[in-house]
Write a protein that holds these residues in place. Structure first.
Motif, PDB file in Angstrom:
ATOM      1  N   ALA A   1       0.667  -1.178   0.083  1.00 38.20           N
ATOM      2  CA  ALA A   1       0.028   0.043  -0.147  1.00 38.20           C
ATOM      3  C   ALA A   1       0.853   1.084   0.047  1.00 38.20           C
ATOM      4  CB  ALA A   1      -1.146   0.100   1.033  1.00 38.20           C
ATOM      5  N   TYR A   2       2.079   1.291   0.720  1.00 43.18           N
ATOM      6  CA  TYR A   2       2.995   2.390   0.728  1.00 43.18           C
ATOM      7  C   TYR A   2       3.438   2.624  -0.579  1.00 43.18           C
ATOM      8  CZ  TYR A   2       3.193   2.159   5.904  1.00 43.18           C
ATOM      9  OH  TYR A   2       3.123   2.226   7.364  1.00 43.18           O
ATOM     10  N   ARG A   3       3.957   1.544  -1.173  1.00 46.26           N
ATOM     11  CA  ARG A   3       4.465   1.820  -2.723  1.00 46.26           C
ATOM     12  C   ARG A   3       3.521   2.223  -3.723  1.00 46.26           C
ATOM     13  NH1 ARG A   3       9.591   0.280  -2.090  1.00 46.26           N
ATOM     14  NH2 ARG A   3      10.226  -1.545  -0.669  1.00 46.26           N
ATOM     15  N   LYS A   4       2.297   1.715  -3.643  1.00 45.01           N
ATOM     16  CA  LYS A   4       1.349   2.173  -4.428  1.00 45.01           C
ATOM     17  C   LYS A   4       1.140   3.765  -4.118  1.00 45.01           C
ATOM     18  CE  LYS A   4      -3.481   1.467  -5.463  1.00 45.01           C
ATOM     19  NZ  LYS A   4      -4.789   0.510  -5.321  1.00 45.01           N
ATOM     20  N   THR A   5       1.031   4.016  -2.966  1.00 43.52           N
ATOM     21  CA  THR A   5       0.838   5.693  -2.571  1.00 43.52           C
ATOM     22  C   THR A   5       1.836   6.591  -3.051  1.00 43.52           C
ATOM     23  OG1 THR A   5      -0.469   4.792  -0.562  1.00 43.52           O
ATOM     24  CG2 THR A   5       0.265   7.065  -0.708  1.00 43.52           C
ATOM     25  N   ILE A   6       2.964   6.115  -2.940  1.00 42.46           N
ATOM     26  CA  ILE A   6       4.257   6.879  -3.210  1.00 42.46           C
ATOM     27  C   ILE A   6       4.219   6.988  -4.717  1.00 42.46           C
ATOM     28  CG2 ILE A   6       6.897   6.753  -3.552  1.00 42.46           C
ATOM     29  CD1 ILE A   6       6.815   5.448  -0.613  1.00 42.46           C
ATOM     30  N   ARG A   7       3.920   5.893  -5.555  1.00 42.58           N
ATOM     31  CA  ARG A   7       3.911   6.099  -7.023  1.00 42.58           C
ATOM     32  C   ARG A   7       2.904   7.086  -7.332  1.00 42.58           C
ATOM     33  NH1 ARG A   7       4.559   0.434  -6.862  1.00 42.58           N
ATOM     34  NH2 ARG A   7       2.211   0.127  -7.090  1.00 42.58           N
ATOM     35  N   ARG A   8       1.552   7.124  -6.592  1.00 42.21           N
ATOM     36  CA  ARG A   8       0.627   7.779  -7.058  1.00 42.21           C
ATOM     37  C   ARG A   8       0.815   9.319  -6.813  1.00 42.21           C
ATOM     38  NH1 ARG A   8      -3.693   5.065  -4.806  1.00 42.21           N
ATOM     39  NH2 ARG A   8      -3.638   6.514  -3.247  1.00 42.21           N
ATOM     40  N   ALA A   9       1.408   9.463  -5.408  1.00 37.93           N
ATOM     41  CA  ALA A   9       1.898  10.917  -5.064  1.00 37.93           C
ATOM     42  C   ALA A   9       2.778  11.483  -6.027  1.00 37.93           C
ATOM     43  CB  ALA A   9       2.270  10.811  -3.666  1.00 37.93           C
ATOM     44  N   ALA A  10       3.871  10.612  -6.469  1.00 41.36           N
ATOM     45  CA  ALA A  10       4.724  11.112  -7.512  1.00 41.36           C
ATOM     46  C   ALA A  10       4.255  11.424  -8.812  1.00 41.36           C
ATOM     47  CB  ALA A  10       5.857  10.116  -7.334  1.00 41.36           C
ATOM     48  N   GLY A  11       3.408  10.735  -9.255  1.00 43.20           N
ATOM     49  CA  GLY A  11       2.833  10.993 -10.454  1.00 43.20           C
ATOM     50  C   GLY A  11       1.601  12.275 -10.478  1.00 43.20           C
ATOM     51  N   GLY A  12       1.229  12.310  -9.016  1.00 46.74           N
ATOM     52  CA  GLY A  12       0.288  13.572  -9.256  1.00 46.74           C
ATOM     53  C   GLY A  12       1.168  14.864  -9.133  1.00 46.74           C
TER      54      GLY A  12
END
Length: 419
Positions: A397-408
């Motif tokens: 869940a952390y890695r998915k969040t980091i990727r989404r935040a970086a994309g945003g």
């Protein structure tokens, strides 16, 4: 990965002594330790509630606890901590300026308020990704407790704001995920990762406390009306009226050790109820016990009864199942997910002592079924609820969040450059 855990009122240090450890304390300590075993560096930020506590200390290898100065260095009831969350945000921001975490994970709504303020403070080179676990939702608490809810009025609008503004929310059960969607949290931002249980401490083998009667049922939890212990006492009276008089109830919980039970209003209420129902010799309200002593009590039970009005998750059923003991549980909240009806225990409707009595009457006379449900419960927690499994799911869940935040962030930067 550098992980910042924020747990404003529930210090993981309470788990060491055991007596003062609630579900959030246990969760933060065990999850942090399991993440550290996976190679991550975890810093847990909690509010200093004792002037003698060091500024920083190691809890486990790879896990450091920071005592942040936010309000008086003494115990403050959690529902009175909101005025100090700005101070906590200042302390978090100062520390993150020196060592920037890869992700922030806040626990309970007030921690979320402080963590989001610190992670998105103006002047920070980049906003830090924040994931949040509520542990309990105010809307559910108000639904069941009404005027008895002591939460600050601001919770009604701040809590949904935390859910909507966090980069991700980790719900502990499917029921909570439904509630979060109703509060406006995007379903794409919600992951469901349950709490875990210590499978080495809670296991079928080990010391077993001696029973006082032929059959024993056990209830464990804070002594507050919503936990429904009075329902279990009423059910016990119904069992006795039907001829099953060899059953005792052991109640573990309270606001202090056994010496303070007379000062605990809920303990007094429960003991008075047992006395009125003629059960004084069969209802034993024991107060709190250390985590190290709890497995022996659980292993002594024929069944563990967990019948709250509502329950955000509920670690006790996992601890009982890990010890190979079947659970009679209200079909509410996280108990719907953890206890499988007819497989690891029995579900009953909330606030229904007759249903509790009926479930216990059928279970306590069937020793083969008790063994079968207990063995299935142990299998279930081994496969789904070990802290190592919970940590692996949380890491994903952390890695998915980091990727989404970086994309945003990249998208926002591109839009800014095109203006």
């Amino acid at each position: 990965m550098r992980i910042a855990m924020v747990s404003e009122h529930a210090s993981p240090l309470a788990v060491i002594g055991g007596v003062d450890a609630g579900g959030q304390n246990v969760h933060v300590a065990a999850l942090s330790s399991a993440l550290a075993r996976r190679g991550h560096q975890v810093t847990v930020y909690t509010r200093r509630d004792d002037p003698g506590l060091p500024a920083r200390m190691q809890l486990f290898p790879g896990v450091e606890v920071v005592h942040a100065d936010a309000g008086p260095a003494t115990h403050v009831p959690k529902d009175e901590l909101l005025p100090y969350m700005g101070n906590l945000a200042d302390r978090l921001s100062d520390d993150w300026d020196r060592t920037t975490p890869d992700i922030v994970h806040s626990h309970f709504w007030m921690s979320g308020v402080a963590a989001l303020e610190a992670a998105r403070r103006p002047g920070r080179p980049r906003a830090l990704p924040v994931t949040h676990t509520f542990h309990a939702l105010g809307i559910v608490k108000r639904r069941h407790q009404g005027a008895q809810d002591t939460s600050p009025a601001e919770r009604e609008w701040l809590e949904p704001k935390v859910g909507r503004e966090a980069d991700a929310v980790i719900a502990t059960c499917s029921d909570e995920a439904f509630e979060l969607k109703a509060l406006g949290v995007p379903s794409t931002h919600i992951s469901v990762v349950p709490c875990g249980v210590d499978l080495e401490r809670f296991k079928p083998t080990g010391p077993v406390e001696r029973k006082g009667r032929t059959r024993r049922i056990v209830s464990v939890g804070r002594l507050v009306p919503r936990k429904g212990v009075d329902l279990v006492i009423t059910a016990l009276a119904q069992l006795a009226a039907e001829g099953m008089t060899d059953v005792e109830l052991v109640v573990i919980g309270g606001s202090g050790g056994s010496e303070s039970l007379l000062d605990d209003p809920e303990a007094r209420r429960l003991l008075a109820l047992a006395d009125r129902l003629g059960l004084s010799d069969r209802v034993h309200v024991r107060g709190q016990v250390a985590q190290s002593e709890l497995p022996a009590v659980l292993r002594s039970a024929d069944a563990v009864v967990c019948t709250p009005w509502y329950e955000p998750f509920g670690i006790v059923p996992l601890e009982a199942m890990a010890c190979g003991i079947p659970v009679v549980a209200s079909s509410v909240g996280g108990l719907i997910d953890t206890v499988v009806h007819g497989v690891t225990g029995v579900h009953v409707p909330p606030r229904d002592p007759g249903a509790i009595s009926g479930a216990l009457a059928a279970l306590l006379i069937d020793h083969a079924r008790i063994r079968r449900l207990g063995a299935a419960g142990r299998d279930r927690v081994e496969s789904r609820f070990s802290w190592d499994q919970v940590a692996a799911d949380t890491e994903r869940a952390y890695r998915k969040t980091i990727r989404r935040a970086a994309g945003g962030a990249s998208l926002r930067a591109a839009k800014g450059a095109s203006r």
